[in-house]
Design an enzyme around this catalytic site. Structure first.
Site, PDB file in Angstrom:
ATOM      1  NE  ARG A  67      -4.070  -2.000   2.090  1.00 21.92           N
ATOM      2  CZ  ARG A  67      -5.135  -2.059   2.869  1.00 21.92           C
ATOM      3  NH1 ARG A  67      -5.328  -1.148   3.810  1.00 21.92           N
ATOM      4  NH2 ARG A  67      -6.028  -3.025   2.728  1.00 21.92           N
ATOM      5  CG  ASP A 107     -14.054   6.275   7.367  1.00 21.94           C
ATOM      6  OD1 ASP A 107     -14.729   5.232   7.442  1.00 21.94           O
ATOM      7  OD2 ASP A 107     -12.824   6.269   7.153  1.00 21.94           O
TER       8      ASP A 107
END
Length: 284
Positions: A41, A145
């Site tokens: 990632r 979030d």
């Protein structure tokens, strides 16, 4: 290419620094088995910055580059979601909202505390619309979030046709508008108006939300935290929930270690174990 087949040098020390950074900032406890995932990632960020080692990348983060730290955090958060995921929760929510309306002349409030790309808060909105048979039910939703990228997706409310069509033609026609490209749908404006999307870190000291909430959704989030962090978050949820409100969690999560605050009411649905104190927080 390095002898181990990797493009960038990535040492155990680099991995441990990254584990500490994401734990200190977001409470996410990365297992040692996640080293390859972290490399995959974050390698994208090294390429974007034209860096050659993870040590170089860590120096960028340590210099306090707030934009890059946001991208770092976004890269390491997981956002697996779908419409009506864990579907058994939503009939329970519908009954709760209809019951709560009798004692909520100002309307009901729901907090979706890990909204990801928006499918969950929009499912909550659809459930409310169906419960009251209107596109303007007396329900407001705050969707939060940590990942700013997924919040933007949620605000836009545009989803692939393959995903939306799983809801069935009646729901699609009632709650979505087909876009000109023929491959996507957008959630109708009335549902988008029900939801406020906002960045929030569950381990930060001040939450920019204010209860009391009729329901809090925190599904498939606790699995990323260790037990002490979970308990701290659950302790803070309790005073934000109405005395007869419900907390919805994920299928692999249980709150046995928080029995002083929550007791099981149904399958992955919890109620308060005792009357809450005054709500904490601000905003909404």
């Amino acid at each position: 290419m390095l002898p181990n087949g990797r493009e960038f040098q990535f040492t155990e020390a680099d991995f441990e620094k990254i584990r500490k950074m994401i734990y200190d900032y977001a409470g996410i406890a990365l297992a040692t088995s996640k080293q390859d995932m972290v490399y995959g990632r974050l390698a994208k960020r090294l390429r974007a910055l034209n860096l050659h080692t993870f040590n170089d990348y860590l120096r960028v983060l340590e210099r306090g580059d707030s934009k890059e730290f946001e991208l770092f955090t976004n890269s390491l958060t997981t956002n697996l979601t779908s419409f009506f995921r864990e579907a058994h929760h939503f009939p329970i929510l519908a009954e709760l909202l209809k019951r709560q309306r009798l004692n909520s002349p100002g309307g009901m409030n729901v907090w979706c505390s890990a909204s990801s790309t928006g499918e969950e808060p929009y499912t909550i909105a659809i459930t409310a619309c169906e419960a009251f048979d209107t596109l303007r039910p007396p329900v407001k939703i705050v969707a939060t979030d940590l990942d700013t990228n997924v919040l933007e997706v949620g605000r836009n409310g545009i989803y692939n046709a393959d995903e939306v069509n799983k809801l069935g033609p009646a729901r699609v026609s009632r709650f979505f508008d087909k876009q000109a490209d023929g491959r996507t749908y957008r959630v109708k404006q009335e549902l988008r108006d029900m939801i406020v999307f906002r960045k929030l870190n569950l381990i930060e000291p001040n939450w920019l939300v204010r209860g009391p909430f009729d329901a809090i959704f925190c599904r498939n989030v606790m699995i990323y935290f260790d037990k002490p962090t979970q308990l701290k978050i659950l302790q803070r949820f309790a005073p934000l929930l109405k005395s007869d409100g419900l907390l919805f969690v994920g299928h692999s999560e249980n709150l046995y270690h928080a029995a002083d605050y929550f007791r099981l009411q149904g399958k992955t649905v919890y109620e308060l174990a005792k009357a809450p104190a005054s709500p904490a927080g601000r905003g909404f």
